[in-house]
Design a protein around this motif. Structure first.
Motif, PDB file in Angstrom:
ATOM      1  N   ILE A  90      22.016   9.514  -9.975  1.00 16.58           N
ATOM      2  CA  ILE A  90      21.617   9.752  -8.592  1.00 16.58           C
ATOM      3  C   ILE A  90      21.415  11.236  -8.334  1.00 16.58           C
ATOM      4  O   ILE A  90      20.426  11.656  -7.703  1.00 16.58           O
ATOM      5  CB  ILE A  90      22.660   9.161  -7.618  1.00 16.58           C
ATOM      6  CG1 ILE A  90      22.610   7.637  -7.659  1.00 16.58           C
ATOM      7  CG2 ILE A  90      22.427   9.662  -6.193  1.00 16.58           C
ATOM      8  CD1 ILE A  90      23.724   6.955  -6.902  1.00 16.58           C
ATOM      9  N   ASN A  91      22.325  12.068  -8.826  1.00 13.47           N
ATOM     10  CA  ASN A  91      22.203  13.506  -8.610  1.00 13.47           C
ATOM     11  C   ASN A  91      20.956  14.088  -9.269  1.00 13.47           C
ATOM     12  O   ASN A  91      20.264  14.933  -8.698  1.00 13.47           O
ATOM     13  CB  ASN A  91      23.445  14.230  -9.126  1.00 13.47           C
ATOM     14  CG  ASN A  91      24.622  14.107  -8.183  1.00 13.47           C
ATOM     15  OD1 ASN A  91      24.452  13.800  -7.006  1.00 13.47           O
ATOM     16  ND2 ASN A  91      25.823  14.337  -8.684  1.00 13.47           N
ATOM     17  N   ALA A  92      20.673  13.644 -10.487  1.00 14.76           N
ATOM     18  CA  ALA A  92      19.483  14.147 -11.171  1.00 14.76           C
ATOM     19  C   ALA A  92      18.217  13.749 -10.423  1.00 14.76           C
ATOM     20  O   ALA A  92      17.317  14.576 -10.223  1.00 14.76           O
ATOM     21  CB  ALA A  92      19.446  13.612 -12.604  1.00 14.76           C
ATOM     22  N   TYR A  93      18.161  12.526  -9.975  1.00 13.29           N
ATOM     23  CA  TYR A  93      16.952  12.046  -9.309  1.00 13.29           C
ATOM     24  C   TYR A  93      16.781  12.560  -7.879  1.00 13.29           C
ATOM     25  O   TYR A  93      15.642  12.656  -7.397  1.00 13.29           O
ATOM     26  CB  TYR A  93      16.926  10.515  -9.291  1.00 13.29           C
ATOM     27  CG  TYR A  93      16.225   9.915 -10.474  1.00 13.29           C
ATOM     28  CD1 TYR A  93      14.897  10.224 -10.759  1.00 13.29           C
ATOM     29  CD2 TYR A  93      16.885   9.034 -11.325  1.00 13.29           C
ATOM     30  CE1 TYR A  93      14.249   9.675 -11.853  1.00 13.29           C
ATOM     31  CE2 TYR A  93      16.241   8.477 -12.422  1.00 13.29           C
ATOM     32  CZ  TYR A  93      14.916   8.809 -12.673  1.00 13.29           C
ATOM     33  OH  TYR A  93      14.270   8.265 -13.757  1.00 13.29           O
ATOM     34  N   THR A  94      17.868  12.884  -7.205  1.00 13.62           N
ATOM     35  CA  THR A  94      17.740  13.189  -5.774  1.00 13.62           C
ATOM     36  C   THR A  94      18.240  14.568  -5.343  1.00 13.62           C
ATOM     37  O   THR A  94      17.964  14.989  -4.222  1.00 13.62           O
ATOM     38  CB  THR A  94      18.484  12.137  -4.925  1.00 13.62           C
ATOM     39  OG1 THR A  94      19.902  12.244  -5.133  1.00 13.62           O
ATOM     40  CG2 THR A  94      18.020  10.729  -5.264  1.00 13.62           C
ATOM     41  N   ARG A  95      18.958  15.310  -6.225  1.00 13.02           N
ATOM     42  CA  ARG A  95      19.527  16.584  -5.789  1.00 13.02           C
ATOM     43  C   ARG A  95      19.205  17.764  -6.704  1.00 13.02           C
ATOM     44  O   ARG A  95      19.396  18.912  -6.332  1.00 13.02           O
ATOM     45  CB  ARG A  95      21.058  16.463  -5.675  1.00 13.02           C
ATOM     46  CG  ARG A  95      21.538  15.455  -4.650  1.00 13.02           C
ATOM     47  CD  ARG A  95      23.058  15.432  -4.642  1.00 13.02           C
ATOM     48  NE  ARG A  95      23.625  16.727  -4.322  1.00 13.02           N
ATOM     49  CZ  ARG A  95      24.778  17.195  -4.811  1.00 13.02           C
ATOM     50  NH1 ARG A  95      25.475  16.460  -5.677  1.00 13.02           N
ATOM     51  NH2 ARG A  95      25.231  18.388  -4.460  1.00 13.02           N
ATOM     52  N   PRO A 139      12.765   2.150  -5.017  1.00 16.21           N
ATOM     53  CA  PRO A 139      13.199   2.666  -6.316  1.00 16.21           C
ATOM     54  C   PRO A 139      13.526   4.155  -6.298  1.00 16.21           C
ATOM     55  O   PRO A 139      13.258   4.864  -5.313  1.00 16.21           O
ATOM     56  CB  PRO A 139      11.978   2.401  -7.204  1.00 16.21           C
ATOM     57  CG  PRO A 139      10.820   2.566  -6.259  1.00 16.21           C
ATOM     58  CD  PRO A 139      11.298   1.990  -4.949  1.00 16.21           C
ATOM     59  N   LEU A 140      14.102   4.633  -7.388  1.00 17.73           N
ATOM     60  CA  LEU A 140      14.285   6.064  -7.613  1.00 17.73           C
ATOM     61  C   LEU A 140      13.106   6.667  -8.360  1.00 17.73           C
ATOM     62  O   LEU A 140      12.867   7.875  -8.283  1.00 17.73           O
ATOM     63  CB  LEU A 140      15.562   6.320  -8.426  1.00 17.73           C
ATOM     64  CG  LEU A 140      16.892   6.141  -7.710  1.00 17.73           C
ATOM     65  CD1 LEU A 140      18.031   6.351  -8.703  1.00 17.73           C
ATOM     66  CD2 LEU A 140      17.028   7.091  -6.544  1.00 17.73           C
ATOM     67  N   LEU A 141      12.391   5.831  -9.091  1.00 15.30           N
ATOM     68  CA  LEU A 141      11.273   6.290  -9.912  1.00 15.30           C
ATOM     69  C   LEU A 141      10.122   5.309  -9.751  1.00 15.30           C
ATOM     70  O   LEU A 141      10.318   4.098  -9.822  1.00 15.30           O
ATOM     71  CB  LEU A 141      11.691   6.352 -11.384  1.00 15.30           C
ATOM     72  CG  LEU A 141      10.639   6.832 -12.386  1.00 15.30           C
ATOM     73  CD1 LEU A 141      10.384   8.322 -12.220  1.00 15.30           C
ATOM     74  CD2 LEU A 141      11.089   6.535 -13.817  1.00 15.30           C
ATOM     75  N   SER A 192       0.827  -1.219   0.000  1.00 17.18           N
ATOM     76  CA  SER A 192       0.000   0.000   0.000  1.00 17.18           C
ATOM     77  C   SER A 192       0.856   1.261   0.000  1.00 17.18           C
ATOM     78  O   SER A 192       0.313   2.366  -0.126  1.00 17.18           O
ATOM     79  CB  SER A 192      -0.930   0.010   1.219  1.00 17.18           C
ATOM     80  OG  SER A 192      -1.850  -1.051   1.143  1.00 17.18           O
ATOM     81  N   ALA A 193       2.158   1.129   0.172  1.00 10.28           N
ATOM     82  CA  ALA A 193       3.072   2.275   0.131  1.00 10.28           C
ATOM     83  C   ALA A 193       3.972   2.170  -1.082  1.00 10.28           C
ATOM     84  O   ALA A 193       4.488   1.092  -1.397  1.00 10.28           O
ATOM     85  CB  ALA A 193       3.918   2.342   1.399  1.00 10.28           C
ATOM     86  N   ARG A 194       4.173   3.310  -1.757  1.00  7.52           N
ATOM     87  CA  ARG A 194       5.054   3.366  -2.929  1.00  7.52           C
ATOM     88  C   ARG A 194       6.046   4.514  -2.722  1.00  7.52           C
ATOM     89  O   ARG A 194       5.902   5.580  -3.312  1.00  7.52           O
ATOM     90  CB  ARG A 194       4.236   3.595  -4.202  1.00  7.52           C
ATOM     91  CG  ARG A 194       3.277   2.483  -4.586  1.00  7.52           C
ATOM     92  CD  ARG A 194       3.972   1.254  -5.128  1.00  7.52           C
ATOM     93  NE  ARG A 194       4.840   1.550  -6.258  1.00  7.52           N
ATOM     94  CZ  ARG A 194       4.431   1.595  -7.523  1.00  7.52           C
ATOM     95  NH1 ARG A 194       3.149   1.383  -7.819  1.00  7.52           N
ATOM     96  NH2 ARG A 194       5.278   1.859  -8.500  1.00  7.52           N
ATOM     97  N   PRO A 195       7.054   4.337  -1.874  1.00  6.09           N
ATOM     98  CA  PRO A 195       8.052   5.390  -1.686  1.00  6.09           C
ATOM     99  C   PRO A 195       9.133   5.337  -2.755  1.00  6.09           C
ATOM    100  O   PRO A 195       9.378   4.284  -3.360  1.00  6.09           O
ATOM    101  CB  PRO A 195       8.640   5.065  -0.313  1.00  6.09           C
ATOM    102  CG  PRO A 195       8.537   3.569  -0.223  1.00  6.09           C
ATOM    103  CD  PRO A 195       7.286   3.194  -0.978  1.00  6.09           C
ATOM    104  N   VAL A 196       9.772   6.474  -2.996  1.00  9.51           N
ATOM    105  CA  VAL A 196      11.005   6.522  -3.776  1.00  9.51           C
ATOM    106  C   VAL A 196      12.106   7.078  -2.887  1.00  9.51           C
ATOM    107  O   VAL A 196      11.834   7.682  -1.841  1.00  9.51           O
ATOM    108  CB  VAL A 196      10.867   7.376  -5.061  1.00  9.51           C
ATOM    109  CG1 VAL A 196       9.885   6.751  -6.029  1.00  9.51           C
ATOM    110  CG2 VAL A 196      10.467   8.816  -4.731  1.00  9.51           C
ATOM    111  N   LEU A 197      13.335   6.886  -3.292  1.00  3.07           N
ATOM    112  CA  LEU A 197      14.472   7.325  -2.492  1.00  3.07           C
ATOM    113  C   LEU A 197      14.810   8.783  -2.761  1.00  3.07           C
ATOM    114  O   LEU A 197      14.829   9.236  -3.896  1.00  3.07           O
ATOM    115  CB  LEU A 197      15.692   6.465  -2.802  1.00  3.07           C
ATOM    116  CG  LEU A 197      15.602   4.999  -2.367  1.00  3.07           C
ATOM    117  CD1 LEU A 197      16.756   4.202  -2.968  1.00  3.07           C
ATOM    118  CD2 LEU A 197      15.591   4.874  -0.849  1.00  3.07           C
ATOM    119  N   GLY A 198      15.101   9.515  -1.680  1.00  2.00           N
ATOM    120  CA  GLY A 198      15.594  10.875  -1.770  1.00  2.00           C
ATOM    121  C   GLY A 198      17.026  10.961  -1.303  1.00  2.00           C
ATOM    122  O   GLY A 198      17.616   9.963  -0.855  1.00  2.00           O
TER     123      GLY A 198
END
Length: 269
Positions: free
Chosen positions: A175-180, A106-108, A58-64
């Protein structure tokens, strides 16, 4: 069945609970999408991790970026900082279980109508490239090479995407594009210095990643967090949901089906 998308929680567990009550979130039938940064700076990162993990499918988190940094701290690559307020995680009996679960995320994340990530999607990527790049990092984080990746991910370069990038330079850019990422230059290069709201930026050279004129079309709406200075945004086929709860703002959640927003003011003010 409803899909709820929430911005950066950052350990603001009590505010999250009040927000979910306000929206009448029911994990038996609803899905909670979380735009990264579950932990750090707020008072209850441990409780947040336990709760989100307990939601299962029931949870769909992505990494920050704060989530990835937590993994680096867990390996002794960086020390625990008092301001991050994450020390309780490392003395918890379920520490290893929680951290293993975290690096499986995931990242996405993709829905039929939207995609969700923490900071954004490189303006040089189409959707297929974005998904493939995210999967590269996800596979590494779930492999025996994950400690190496976490140790080597720090740094601002390269700042421009090239499909020929290999090894850690390729992984670091992803990683930088997705998280920073926040601002980019006119040629698409990433900038990591400026964190201001766009209207306060004096330079004409810097643009929010989502407003670059020649940004590649993704064909889906992008939901993201990370950029508290925006205090939420809805433009250029993106929806920003970080409204700075941990900084005294509020926690924001969107119910996708009817586009209703829910807000919970920070309890620390």
């Amino acid at each position: 069945m409803a899909n709820y998308i929430v911005g950066d929680i950052q350990g603001c567990f009590d505010e999250l609970q009040l927000l979910l009550q306000q929206a009448n979130f029911q994990p038996q039938k609803d899905t909670l999408w979380i735009a990264g940064d579950l932990v750090a700076r707020g008072p209850k990162s441990l409780e947040t991790l336990r709760f989100v993990k307990s939601l299962g499918a029931s949870a769909r988190p992505v990494l920050g970026n704060h989530d990835l940094h937590l993994l680096a701290v867990s390996e002794g690559i960086h020390r625990v900082k008092d301001k991050d307020k994450t020390a309780a995680i490392f003395s918890a009996p379920d520490r290893d279980e929680l951290l293993t679960w975290l690096r499986q995320q995931p990242l996405l994340a993709e829905h039929d109508d939207f995609v969700m990530c923490h900071a954004g999607i490189s303006p040089q990527w189409g959707l297929n490239t974005a998904k493939a790049c995210a999967q590269e990092i996800e596979a590494l984080l779930r492999s025996s090479e994950w400690q190496w990746l976490i140790k080597e991910m720090y740094g601002n370069g390269p700042d421009y995407w090239d499909e020929s990038l290999t090894g850690i330079e390729r992984y670091r850019y992803i990683i930088n594009a997705y998280t920073r990422m926040r601002f980019v230059f006119e040629d698409g290069r990433l900038d990591f210095k400026c964190k201001l709201p766009p209207e306060e930026v004096a330079s004409d050279e810097l643009l929010p990643w989502f407003s670059l004129p020649n940004r590649t079309s993704l064909e889906k709406i992008v939901l993201f967090g990370h950029w508290a200075a925006l205090m939420g945004t809805e433009s250029h086929n993106v929806i920003g949901l970080d409204t700075g709860c941990v900084w005294g703002g509020h926690l924001t959640m969107l119910r996708w089906e009817d586009k209703q927003y829910f807000e919970q003011k920070s309890l620390s003010t």
